[in-house]
Design an enzyme around this catalytic site. Structure first.
Site, mmCIF file in Angstrom:
data_model
loop_
_atom_site.group_PDB
_atom_site.id
_atom_site.type_symbol
_atom_site.label_atom_id
_atom_site.label_comp_id
_atom_site.label_asym_id
_atom_site.label_seq_id
_atom_site.Cartn_x
_atom_site.Cartn_y
_atom_site.Cartn_z
ATOM 1 N N HIS A 5 -1.939 23.254 32.750
ATOM 2 C CA HIS A 5 -1.706 22.132 33.506
ATOM 3 C C HIS A 5 -1.575 22.403 34.886
ATOM 4 O O HIS A 5 -2.217 21.743 35.993
ATOM 5 C CB HIS A 5 -0.325 21.412 33.160
ATOM 6 C CG HIS A 5 -0.351 21.011 31.761
ATOM 7 N ND1 HIS A 5 0.125 21.841 30.823
ATOM 8 C CD2 HIS A 5 -0.875 19.650 31.246
ATOM 9 C CE1 HIS A 5 -0.088 21.314 29.473
ATOM 10 N NE2 HIS A 5 -0.393 20.153 29.739
ATOM 11 N N ARG A 87 14.451 22.619 42.814
ATOM 12 C CA ARG A 87 14.123 20.946 42.881
ATOM 13 C C ARG A 87 14.259 20.428 44.068
ATOM 14 O O ARG A 87 15.655 20.743 44.500
ATOM 15 C CB ARG A 87 14.639 20.410 41.605
ATOM 16 C CG ARG A 87 14.445 18.900 41.856
ATOM 17 C CD ARG A 87 14.780 18.363 40.329
ATOM 18 N NE ARG A 87 15.064 16.932 40.516
ATOM 19 C CZ ARG A 87 14.495 16.005 41.065
ATOM 20 N NH1 ARG A 87 13.078 15.934 41.273
ATOM 21 N NH2 ARG A 87 14.912 14.642 41.074
ATOM 22 N N ASP A 206 19.932 5.881 45.718
ATOM 23 C CA ASP A 206 20.328 4.696 45.241
ATOM 24 C C ASP A 206 21.747 4.745 45.243
ATOM 25 O O ASP A 206 22.317 6.200 44.969
ATOM 26 C CB ASP A 206 19.886 4.162 44.092
ATOM 27 C CG ASP A 206 18.424 4.374 43.761
ATOM 28 O OD1 ASP A 206 17.801 3.358 44.015
ATOM 29 O OD2 ASP A 206 17.897 5.418 43.481
HETATM 30 N N1 HPA Z 1 18.311 7.106 38.313
HETATM 31 C C1 HPA Z 1 17.652 8.172 37.560
HETATM 32 N N2 HPA Z 1 17.105 8.977 38.517
HETATM 33 C C2 HPA Z 1 17.128 8.578 39.934
HETATM 34 C C3 HPA Z 1 17.748 7.380 40.205
HETATM 35 C C4 HPA Z 1 18.337 6.600 39.159
HETATM 36 O O1 HPA Z 1 18.990 5.478 40.081
HETATM 37 N N3 HPA Z 1 17.596 7.290 41.635
HETATM 38 C C5 HPA Z 1 16.768 8.251 42.185
HETATM 39 N N4 HPA Z 1 16.492 9.120 40.974
#
Ligand code: HPA
Length: 240
Positions: A5, A87, A206
């Site tokens: 890959h 990462r 988020d």
């Molecule tokens: N959930 C999982 N992975 C993510 C999220 C989430 O809300 N936001 C960014 N990566």
């Protein structure tokens, strides 16, 4: 022989590798933060580049989304000679005081996924970031971004972005878990198995609460990710 890959040859990748999920982010990092970036693989659109940072070789390789994809990429990077894997991604914040754009330096990643348990055959296991990368990231953050709110601690790697759990924040926050993402646990696990080092830096894209999910705006995300990239490169540079 080139892996299946990550189509590249030993020597194409540096020992220090940044690992974003998104191929466009890999391209952005190479074009904006590396000197003399060269595309070294584009198989399946999983773009990988090698260049230099402050004169030292560094690579960036896309992982794709989720632990199965990240596991393939990690295995193949190690076969190609990678030694320090970092990462760089985004996460959903569970800590109640977290704000969009905050930084997380992961120390451990609960494996709420199928890939790590397939590898470990179900035995209890605690995927952890390598101390050298946590230490380097922490000190680089203190030095270059002292005013950027940062959290240092455990995260969870989930198989799900759209989690049907009614209140995941209540559950994970009660366990001291700062944030959720989808790849770190398997990168930590495979790095430990192969005797290489792995770490993980995340931008909160988020915030997840019972009241609802809030999502960062694109321009704020770009600024926060830019600042995280500088931190990531300084972190890897400290290991040279
Ligand atoms: N959930 C999982 N992975 C993510 C999220 C989430 O809300 N936001 C960014 N990566």
């Amino acid at each position: 022989m080139s892996p299946v890959h990550v189509r590249a040859e030993p020597g194409d990748f540096a020992e220090n590798v940044l690992m974003p999920g998104d191929p466009r982010r890999a391209k952005y990092i190479a074009e904006n933060f590396f000197e003399e970036a060269k595309l070294v693989t584009e198989e399946r659109g999983m773009l990988g580049y090698t260049g230099t940072y402050k004169g030292n070789p560094v690579s960036v390789q896309t992982t794709g989304m989720g632990c199965p994809s990240a596991a393939i990429i990690t295995e193949e990077l190690v076969r190609l000679g990678a030694k320090n894997l970092l990462r760089v991604g985004t996460c959903g914040g569970y800590h109640p005081e977290m704000e969009l754009g905050d930084l997380v330096i992961a120390t451990a990643a609960t494996a709420q996924d199928g890939t790590v348990s397939s590898i470990t055959q179900g035995i209890p296991y605690a995927p952890a970031a390598h101390f050298d990368l946590v230490h380097a990231a922490y000190h680089a953050a203190q030095r270059i971004a002292p005013d950027h709110t940062r959290y240092v601690g455990p995260i969870v790697s989930s198989d799900l972005f759209y989690d049907p759990e009614e209140d995941p924040q209540e559950l994970w926050n009660s366990l001291g878990v700062l944030a959720v993402e989808m790849e770190a646990a398997v990168i930590f696990t495979l790095a430990a198995m192969h005797g290489v080092k792995a770490g993980c830096l995340l931008t909160v894209s988020d915030t997840i609460a019972a009241a609802g999910v809030e999502r960062i705006e694109d321009s704020s995300l770009k600024n926060a990710v830019d600042s995280m990239m500088e931190l990531a490169l300084e972190t890897l540079d400290a290991l040279n």
